[in-house]
Design a protein around this motif. Structure first.
Motif: not given
Length: 280
Positions: A27-31, A98-105, A111-115, A117-120
């Protein structure tokens, strides 16, 4: 070991995770991430975009949580084809997660987040390759700067999921040794170093900014274990390239096994499994 390198068309294929709660993770990876569910059962899910599988979830109820010292996944990076799609991803995350980070590289916006079960996870879009800053030797130069989130969300098109053309642009690993990582992925497999920073190295084929990243920031010291990364896949354009990779790995310390899809699998440094096959 000296190699001829990998073809420019080389890219990352699927990644696979060992998970505890298959329903929640599907559900997380879908929604939230926006992937389509291509297959789902009590024990596994395959998610992707249109008919292209990108992520495999396998339920391992008795698998313990990844130990704090174990190597493994830092993040899976889903690459979207447009800034509008990245804006849509930001809107979904802000509304439901919840967004955990965002960067211009410089080379990309991420955009960064964690699922659950703590997979980045990274969701990003590349800037045009001709605009990437490069060093004098031609290698890519990447920076890390704040990303204007309000402007990005303003670019959103309002789509609920990830569009056609989304793929896994790169995989970033946590490893115990950058030297061992480079000995395998560069000297044996044939990737080229693009960025070599203290505590991290980024390698690619064909001048891409990175197909695989590795870091030692969290001082992982044990092989991969527990929930999290099961394996990831490198796609090659033809059988000649696959045969070359297989020959080089066979000459190394790592045993090679054949997979059901006419590819090969090898358990490399930190016991991280990487698979190779040709485009189908």
């Amino acid at each position: 070991m000296t190699t001829d390198g990998l073809p420019q068309q080389t890219r990352i294929g699927r990644t696979a995770l060992r998970v505890n709660d298959i329903e929640e993770m599907t559900g997380f990876y879908r929604d939230i991430v926006g992937l389509d569910v291509l297959h789902h059962s009590d024990t596994s899910s395959v998610l992707g975009v249109e008919d292209t599988p990108l992520l495999i979830l396998a339920r391992e109820e008795d698998e313990r949580q990844r130990h704090s010292s174990a190597a493994g996944l830092f993040h899976n990076a889903f690459r979207v084809p447009s800034r509008e799609a990245l804006g849509d991803a930001l809107a979904r995350i802000r509304e439901h997660w919840e967004l955990s980070g965002a960067s211009d590289h410089d080379v990309s916006e991420a955009l960064y987040l964690t699922d659950p079960e703590d997979n980045g996870i990274e969701i990003y879009r590349d800037r045009p390759r001709e605009d990437w800053p490069r060093n004098g030797d031609g290698s890519v130069r990447m920076g890390t700067y704040p990303l204007d989130l309000e402007a990005l969300e303003g670019a959103a098109a309002g789509d609920a999921g990830l569009p056609a053309g989304t793929d896994i642009g790169h995989v970033h690993l946590e490893v115990s040794s950058l030297e061992a990582f480079q000995n395998f992925y560069v000297d044996t497999v044939g990737f080229e170093v693009q960025v070599d920073d203290p505590g991290a190295v980024f390698v690619s084929a064909g001048g891409y900014h990175h197909h695989i990243g590795a870091n030692t920031w969290n001082q992982r010291s044990q092989p991969v274990s527990g929930r999290g990364l099961s394996w990831f896949e490198v796609l090659l354009p033809d059988t000649e390239a696959l045969d070359g990779v297989q020959a080089r790995i066979t000459d190394s310390q790592y045993p090679v096994i054949e997979t059901e899809d006419d590819g090969i699998a090898v358990t490399g440094p930190d016991e991280i499994e990487v698979r190779f096959r040709t485009e189908t």
